[in-house]
Design an enzyme around this catalytic site. Structure first.
Site, PDB file in Angstrom:
ATOM      1  N   CYS A 115       0.817  -1.229   0.000  1.00  0.00           N
ATOM      2  CA  CYS A 115       0.000   0.000   0.000  1.00  0.00           C
ATOM      3  C   CYS A 115       0.846   1.271   0.000  1.00  0.00           C
ATOM      4  O   CYS A 115       0.381   2.331  -0.418  1.00  0.00           O
ATOM      5  CB  CYS A 115      -0.929   0.010   1.209  1.00  0.00           C
ATOM      6  N   HIS A 278      -3.948   6.997   1.228  1.00  0.00           N
ATOM      7  CA  HIS A 278      -4.142   5.663   0.652  1.00  0.00           C
ATOM      8  C   HIS A 278      -5.540   5.208   1.053  1.00  0.00           C
ATOM      9  O   HIS A 278      -5.942   5.331   2.210  1.00  0.00           O
ATOM     10  CB  HIS A 278      -3.073   4.706   1.201  1.00  0.00           C
ATOM     11  N   ASN A 308     -10.130  -0.898  -1.985  1.00  0.00           N
ATOM     12  CA  ASN A 308      -8.713  -0.633  -1.716  1.00  0.00           C
ATOM     13  C   ASN A 308      -7.907  -1.217  -2.877  1.00  0.00           C
ATOM     14  O   ASN A 308      -7.898  -2.429  -3.071  1.00  0.00           O
ATOM     15  CB  ASN A 308      -8.343  -1.282  -0.367  1.00  0.00           C
TER      16      ASN A 308
HETATM   17  N1  COA Z   1     -18.873  -9.944   6.184  1.00  0.00           N
HETATM   18  C1  COA Z   1     -19.515 -10.258   7.328  1.00  0.00           C
HETATM   19  N2  COA Z   1     -18.905 -10.547   8.485  1.00  0.00           N
HETATM   20  C2  COA Z   1     -17.560 -10.494   8.476  1.00  0.00           C
HETATM   21  C3  COA Z   1     -16.808 -10.183   7.318  1.00  0.00           C
HETATM   22  C4  COA Z   1     -17.530  -9.899   6.151  1.00  0.00           C
HETATM   23  N3  COA Z   1     -16.916  -9.566   5.006  1.00  0.00           N
HETATM   24  N4  COA Z   1     -15.517 -10.201   7.637  1.00  0.00           N
HETATM   25  C5  COA Z   1     -15.415 -10.533   8.938  1.00  0.00           C
HETATM   26  N5  COA Z   1     -16.647 -10.713   9.433  1.00  0.00           N
HETATM   27  C6  COA Z   1     -17.026 -11.079  10.805  1.00  0.00           C
HETATM   28  C7  COA Z   1     -15.931 -11.791  11.553  1.00  0.00           C
HETATM   29  O1  COA Z   1     -15.902 -13.156  11.229  1.00  0.00           O
HETATM   30  C8  COA Z   1     -16.348 -11.542  12.985  1.00  0.00           C
HETATM   31  O2  COA Z   1     -17.386 -12.438  13.312  1.00  0.00           O
HETATM   32  P1  COA Z   1     -17.511 -13.079  14.803  1.00  0.00           P
HETATM   33  O3  COA Z   1     -17.704 -11.883  15.694  1.00  0.00           O
HETATM   34  O4  COA Z   1     -18.680 -13.961  14.663  1.00  0.00           O
HETATM   35  O5  COA Z   1     -16.209 -13.774  15.011  1.00  0.00           O
HETATM   36  C9  COA Z   1     -16.960 -10.144  12.938  1.00  0.00           C
HETATM   37  O6  COA Z   1     -17.279  -9.895  11.557  1.00  0.00           O
HETATM   38  C10 COA Z   1     -16.039  -9.062  13.445  1.00  0.00           C
HETATM   39  O7  COA Z   1     -14.740  -9.308  12.888  1.00  0.00           O
HETATM   40  P2  COA Z   1     -13.565  -8.307  13.089  1.00  0.00           P
HETATM   41  O8  COA Z   1     -12.397  -8.771  12.298  1.00  0.00           O
HETATM   42  O9  COA Z   1     -13.380  -8.071  14.551  1.00  0.00           O
HETATM   43  O10 COA Z   1     -14.215  -7.016  12.433  1.00  0.00           O
HETATM   44  P3  COA Z   1     -13.700  -5.549  12.398  1.00  0.00           P
HETATM   45  O11 COA Z   1     -14.697  -4.654  12.974  1.00  0.00           O
HETATM   46  O12 COA Z   1     -12.283  -5.432  12.863  1.00  0.00           O
HETATM   47  O13 COA Z   1     -13.707  -5.274  10.823  1.00  0.00           O
HETATM   48  C11 COA Z   1     -12.141  -5.083   9.062  1.00  0.00           C
HETATM   49  C12 COA Z   1     -12.895  -6.026   9.975  1.00  0.00           C
HETATM   50  C13 COA Z   1     -11.224  -5.917   8.197  1.00  0.00           C
HETATM   51  C14 COA Z   1     -13.160  -4.347   8.181  1.00  0.00           C
HETATM   52  C15 COA Z   1     -11.366  -4.048   9.918  1.00  0.00           C
HETATM   53  O14 COA Z   1     -10.624  -4.717  10.921  1.00  0.00           O
HETATM   54  C16 COA Z   1     -10.462  -3.217   9.103  1.00  0.00           C
HETATM   55  O15 COA Z   1     -10.898  -2.467   8.258  1.00  0.00           O
HETATM   56  N6  COA Z   1      -9.148  -3.269   9.355  1.00  0.00           N
HETATM   57  C17 COA Z   1      -8.192  -2.555   8.573  1.00  0.00           C
HETATM   58  C18 COA Z   1      -8.071  -3.246   7.259  1.00  0.00           C
HETATM   59  C19 COA Z   1      -7.340  -2.452   6.249  1.00  0.00           C
HETATM   60  O16 COA Z   1      -7.434  -1.261   6.196  1.00  0.00           O
HETATM   61  N7  COA Z   1      -6.617  -3.148   5.422  1.00  0.00           N
HETATM   62  C20 COA Z   1      -5.880  -2.568   4.400  1.00  0.00           C
HETATM   63  C21 COA Z   1      -4.636  -2.026   4.952  1.00  0.00           C
HETATM   64  S1  COA Z   1      -3.703  -1.351   3.687  1.00  0.00           S
END
Ligand code: COA
Length: 351
Positions: A115, A278, A308
């Site tokens: 990224c 980004h 992204n």
């Molecule tokens: N659809 C539905 N549910 C989903 C899912 C999806 N696409 N992806 C994950 N979940 C679920 C998980 O399995 C989890 O379920 P559980 O509570 O039953 O175990 C629940 O949602 C919460 O998961 P979690 O990982 O804690 O969610 P979050 O609030 O952290 O959101 C992201 C996940 C990935 C959206 C978030 O962590 C994020 O945006 N992180 C930064 C990612 C990023 O910017 N990446 C690029 C960097 S360059």
């Protein structure tokens, strides 16, 4: 001597992939994706007809036209991607061929900083231009994520975030006193390298984290372990991400590296005319915007449309903002990125 952006362009494939479309393949929903990431849709390239290189070439042609130069004028290519057409050689030489740059006078460099790839590439180009080594550098960020994602429930937290596309700039020297790249700041910390990564296929042979977990059951087997049957059977050939760690680290590093650039140049947050983060996650960008105290009209967000696009996200957003007339001559443009590695960086450009 400073480095100016002389031309800019971007390309996104026609194929729009909505959240509802993804919900047909994995247990997810439009509501979940929009609430957590802000993404409404993304683009996927057409298999067999497009690739990371071909999209990069489309963006590059626009940037070169915009700069008023021809492909043969390019003396150096920098290509940033984490989804290259081939494991090797990199996309730099493939782009050179695609653009018909047959002269071996030109060089091509591939950047693997995910990224942060575009900001790293800009910094490298800036050094080459400032030393007088090159006069027309083509910097491209392009990704074809759709080829490498896991469309099962297991991959949903990663897959819904990423999209395909490309952006490009032509960089040239300028002697105008207050124009061009004012500074770049680059950082990395490999402590969490595996927390946002695609580990396989690779040549690690189980070195970092043990042979079992990453599909190397028999370390004594000579050769042939670049891709193992276990990797295929256990679904170990897709990217993985510890989302919350990435989120928490990103919201600290973004403001930190922006403040560093402002301090180096003696400028302040209020001097920023346009901030192009980004496009990692809309929630991350909104958090950073609040921290910097920037009004909405100064911040470029297009993750809602494209997801992204990793190394392509900053040049696509920058190009869209410029083509829409949001960036004007003399504006102070701030770029910042954070991602896999972890790597992060910022740049301040006087347009
Ligand atoms: N659809 C539905 N549910 C989903 C899912 C999806 N696409 N992806 C994950 N979940 C679920 C998980 O399995 C989890 O379920 P559980 O509570 O039953 O175990 C629940 O949602 C919460 O998961 P979690 O990982 O804690 O969610 P979050 O609030 O952290 O959101 C992201 C996940 C990935 C959206 C978030 O962590 C994020 O945006 N992180 C930064 C990612 C990023 O910017 N990446 C690029 C960097 S360059």
């Amino acid at each position: 001597m400073r480095t100016k952006i002389a031309g800019i362009g971007h390309y996104v494939p026609d194929n729009v992939i909505t959240n509802d479309y993804l919900a047909q393949y994995m247990d997810t929903s439009d509501e979940w994706i929009q609430e957590r990431t802000g993404i409404k849709e993304r683009r996927y390239a057409t298999k067999h007809k497009e690739s990371t290189t071909s999209m990069g070439a489309e963006a590059a042609r626009i940037a070169m036209k915009n700069a008023g130069i021809k492909a043969e004028d390019i003396d150096f290519i920098i290509f940033a991607t984490l989804s290259p057409d081939y494991y090797f050689p990199g996309c730099g030489v493939l782009l050179q061929r695609e653009l018909g740059i047959t002269s071996s006078e030109a060089g091509a460099l591939d950047i693997r900083n995910q990224c942060s790839g575009f900001v790293y590439g800009l910094s490298v180009a800036d050094q080459f231009i400032k030393t007088g080594m090159y006069k027309n550098i083509l910097l491209v960020g392009a990704e074809m994520h759709s080829m490498g994602l896991d469309f099962s429930d297991e991959g949903r937290s990663v897959t819904v975030i990423f999209g395909d596309g490309a952006g490009a700039v032509v960089l040239q020297p300028t002697e105008k006193e207050d124009q061009g790249v004012l500074t770049t700041c680059l950082h990395s910390d490999g402590t969490h390298a595996e927390e946002l990564a695609m580990i396989n296929p690779g040549s690690h042979g189980g070195y970092h984290l043990g042979t079992e977990k990453y599909g190397y059951p028999d370390p004594d087997t000579p050769g042939g372990v670049f891709i193992t049957q276990k990797m295929v059977d256990d679904n170990l050939l897709a990217p993985n991400m510890t989302g919350q760690l990435v989120f928490k680290t990103a919201v600290v590093k973004f403001p930190e590296v922006i403040n560093e650039a402002l301090q180096k140049t003696g400028l302040s947050k209020a001097d920023i005319d346009i901030f192009v983060p980004h496009q990692a996650n809309l929630r991350i960008s909104q958090f950073v915007q609040r921290t910097l105290g920037l009004p909405d009209e100064k911040v470029v967000n297009n993750i809602q449309k494209y997801g992204n696009t990793t190394a392509a996200s900053i040049p696509i957003a920058l190009s869209e903002a410029w083509h829409d007339g949001r960036i004007k001559d003399g504006d102070l443009v701030c770029l910042a990125a954070f991602g896999s590695g972890f790597t992060w960086g910022s740049a301040l450009i006087r347009w």
